[in-house]
Design a protein around this motif. Structure first.
Motif, PDB file in Angstrom:
ATOM      1  N   VAL A 222       1.235  -4.314   9.423  1.00  0.00           N
ATOM      2  CA  VAL A 222       2.117  -3.882   8.330  1.00  0.00           C
ATOM      3  C   VAL A 222       2.428  -2.392   8.480  1.00  0.00           C
ATOM      4  O   VAL A 222       1.661  -1.645   9.102  1.00  0.00           O
ATOM      5  N   GLN A 223       3.533  -1.989   7.882  1.00  0.00           N
ATOM      6  CA  GLN A 223       3.840  -0.555   7.799  1.00  0.00           C
ATOM      7  C   GLN A 223       3.196  -0.038   6.521  1.00  0.00           C
ATOM      8  O   GLN A 223       3.661  -0.339   5.427  1.00  0.00           O
ATOM      9  N   TRP A 224       2.123   0.739   6.672  1.00  0.00           N
ATOM     10  CA  TRP A 224       1.411   1.205   5.482  1.00  0.00           C
ATOM     11  C   TRP A 224       1.698   2.674   5.166  1.00  0.00           C
ATOM     12  O   TRP A 224       1.109   3.244   4.248  1.00  0.00           O
TER      13      TRP A 224
ATOM     14  N   TYR B  18       0.825  -1.217   0.000  1.00  0.00           N
ATOM     15  CA  TYR B  18       0.000   0.000   0.000  1.00  0.00           C
ATOM     16  C   TYR B  18       0.857   1.264   0.000  1.00  0.00           C
ATOM     17  O   TYR B  18       0.513   2.259  -0.656  1.00  0.00           O
ATOM     18  N   LYS B  19       1.969   1.216   0.693  1.00  0.00           N
ATOM     19  CA  LYS B  19       2.828   2.407   0.850  1.00  0.00           C
ATOM     20  C   LYS B  19       3.726   2.667  -0.350  1.00  0.00           C
ATOM     21  O   LYS B  19       4.290   3.753  -0.488  1.00  0.00           O
ATOM     22  N   ASP B  20       3.858   1.692  -1.251  1.00  0.00           N
ATOM     23  CA  ASP B  20       4.843   1.786  -2.348  1.00  0.00           C
ATOM     24  C   ASP B  20       4.305   2.594  -3.522  1.00  0.00           C
ATOM     25  O   ASP B  20       4.225   2.104  -4.654  1.00  0.00           O
ATOM     26  N   THR B  21       3.931   3.834  -3.282  1.00  0.00           N
ATOM     27  CA  THR B  21       3.349   4.666  -4.345  1.00  0.00           C
ATOM     28  C   THR B  21       4.386   5.147  -5.356  1.00  0.00           C
ATOM     29  O   THR B  21       4.024   5.639  -6.428  1.00  0.00           O
TER      30      THR B  21
ATOM     31  N   GLY C 135       5.067  -0.351 -11.006  1.00  0.00           N
ATOM     32  CA  GLY C 135       4.197  -1.522 -10.933  1.00  0.00           C
ATOM     33  C   GLY C 135       3.261  -1.503  -9.740  1.00  0.00           C
ATOM     34  O   GLY C 135       2.298  -2.280  -9.689  1.00  0.00           O
ATOM     35  N   ARG C 136       3.538  -0.646  -8.753  1.00  0.00           N
ATOM     36  CA  ARG C 136       2.687  -0.578  -7.560  1.00  0.00           C
ATOM     37  C   ARG C 136       2.181   0.843  -7.306  1.00  0.00           C
ATOM     38  O   ARG C 136       1.651   1.135  -6.242  1.00  0.00           O
ATOM     39  N   CYS C 137       2.369   1.715  -8.264  1.00  0.00           N
ATOM     40  CA  CYS C 137       2.036   3.135  -8.079  1.00  0.00           C
ATOM     41  C   CYS C 137       0.565   3.353  -7.743  1.00  0.00           C
ATOM     42  O   CYS C 137       0.228   4.270  -6.990  1.00  0.00           O
ATOM     43  N   PHE C 138      -0.319   2.533  -8.307  1.00  0.00           N
ATOM     44  CA  PHE C 138      -1.750   2.739  -8.118  1.00  0.00           C
ATOM     45  C   PHE C 138      -2.360   1.769  -7.118  1.00  0.00           C
ATOM     46  O   PHE C 138      -3.579   1.677  -7.008  1.00  0.00           O
ATOM     47  N   MET C 139      -1.499   1.016  -6.407  1.00  0.00           N
ATOM     48  CA  MET C 139      -2.011   0.049  -5.437  1.00  0.00           C
ATOM     49  C   MET C 139      -2.802   0.751  -4.334  1.00  0.00           C
ATOM     50  O   MET C 139      -3.856   0.284  -3.914  1.00  0.00           O
TER      51      MET C 139
END
Length: 343
Positions: A177-179, A141-144, A148-152
């Motif tokens: 988790v660390q969000w 969630y935090k990996d904006t 590949g994870r920008c829109f997660m």
């Protein structure tokens, strides 16, 4: 003796042809609905592909689209057969197509049965895929700023808002988790630094949830942070008070949504199978009633229609004998090839 034979006069033949014509066009409409449902289901799977680790199966929606197109084509042709059946000249041209058409319709029903089984089996696959996908979605969630994870984050927030859910199984999944990304943490702050250092894996864990978990229908302003700390909020006890966040987990909410779609598809497929069976039976009655007319030049004469030319048991016995004959023929061919190979 024919199986389930009925007597027909001109009036009954006309009514049967008209009724079948209407049923065939009803089946065309159902085919359009199946096609539309396939496209809708495919779009819905694509829309939430990220929370399923991009492992979702599109076999059922693709097969649904194919079945919808086949249903439209087959039943439109069946409607034409019924429309032209009462014209002797047109019927004579259509007569050679009747048997292949009915065999094709029976094969289509087998395809519908396969689709029905897949609708129910796919629910297990969706259940497992969602469980793993949502678990990873919360973790990423935090990996904006990660390709590949920008829109997660956006996908998961929209999912929680749309389905009124929080976390995978419940809101406590966010505590594990660390969000929040490290780029938004002030590492010079002693509280933040102590929380990170106190964790074995060096993660910034807290009893907080994203804004998308908040229930807008709650009269109290949303409590996102320090959910388990009663002293952090006035007149608050997390053990007894109904929290102003969604208690339902997204796994259950999203799975129920997809499950309802697949159950609806299954019910429609069953209806289509029954409709196709009625159409084929009616067409068999109509074709045999037209073929057995004593005087084809006199449309007023009576005739007899049936489902099977012989009794049910005799028909089954004939089918088994044909299968046995084919099996023996194959054995003879294999036996004939063996001596040639030896020489």
């Amino acid at each position: 003796m024919p199986f389930m034979s009925l007597k027909f006069n001109l009036q009954k033949r006309v009514k049967l042809a008209q009724g079948l014509w209407m049923l065939y066009w009803l089946a065309v409409i159902v085919g359009i609905i199946l096609f539309s449902l396939g496209i809708f289901f495919k779009i819905e799977l694509r829309k939430r592909s990220e929370i399923m680790d991009n492992n979702e199966s599109h076999l059922v929606p693709n097969l649904l689209i194919l079945v919808g197109m086949l249903s439209c084509g087959l039943n439109a042709f069946g409607g034409k057969l019924c429309h032209d059946s009462l014209d002797p000249q047109k019927f004579s041209k259509m007569k050679p197509m009747l048997r292949p058409y009915m065999l094709l319709s029976c094969s289509f029903n087998v395809l519908l049965l396969l689709l029905l089984l897949l609708c129910f089996l796919m629910q297990f696959a969706v259940y497992l895929t969602l469980a793993e996908g949502l678990k990873n979605a919360i973790r990423f969630y935090k990996d904006t700023d990660t390709p590949g994870r920008c829109f997660m984050k956006r996908t998961l927030d929209m999912t929680q808002i749309e389905f009124r859910c929080c976390g995978n199984n419940n809101f406590r999944d966010w505590f594990e988790v660390q969000w929040i990304s490290n780029r938004y943490l002030d590492m010079s702050n002693d509280v933040v630094k102590d929380r990170v250092l106190s964790n074995v894996e060096g993660k910034y864990l807290m009893d907080s949830i994203p804004f998308s978990c908040c229930n807008p229908g709650s009269p109290r302003p949303c409590i996102q942070h320090h959910l388990t700390n009663n002293s952090a909020h006035y007149d608050y006890d997390h053990r007894t008070e109904e929290l102003n966040i969604w208690n339902l987990g997204c796994h259950q909410a999203v799975f129920s949504y997809y499950s309802s779609i697949m159950n609806s598809v299954g019910a429609l497929v069953i209806f289509t199978m029954v409709l196709e069976a009625v159409d084929v039976a009616g067409l068999k009655y109509l074709s045999t009633a037209l073929e057995t007319m004593a005087d084809p030049e006199n449309p007023e004469c009576e005739s007899e229609g049936w489902l099977l030319e012989r009794g049910f048991k005799e028909t089954l016995a004939g089918m088994f004998s044909k299968i046995q004959t084919l099996g023996r023929g194959n054995q003879v061919e294999e036996g004939g090839d063996a001596p040639e190979a030896a020489t």
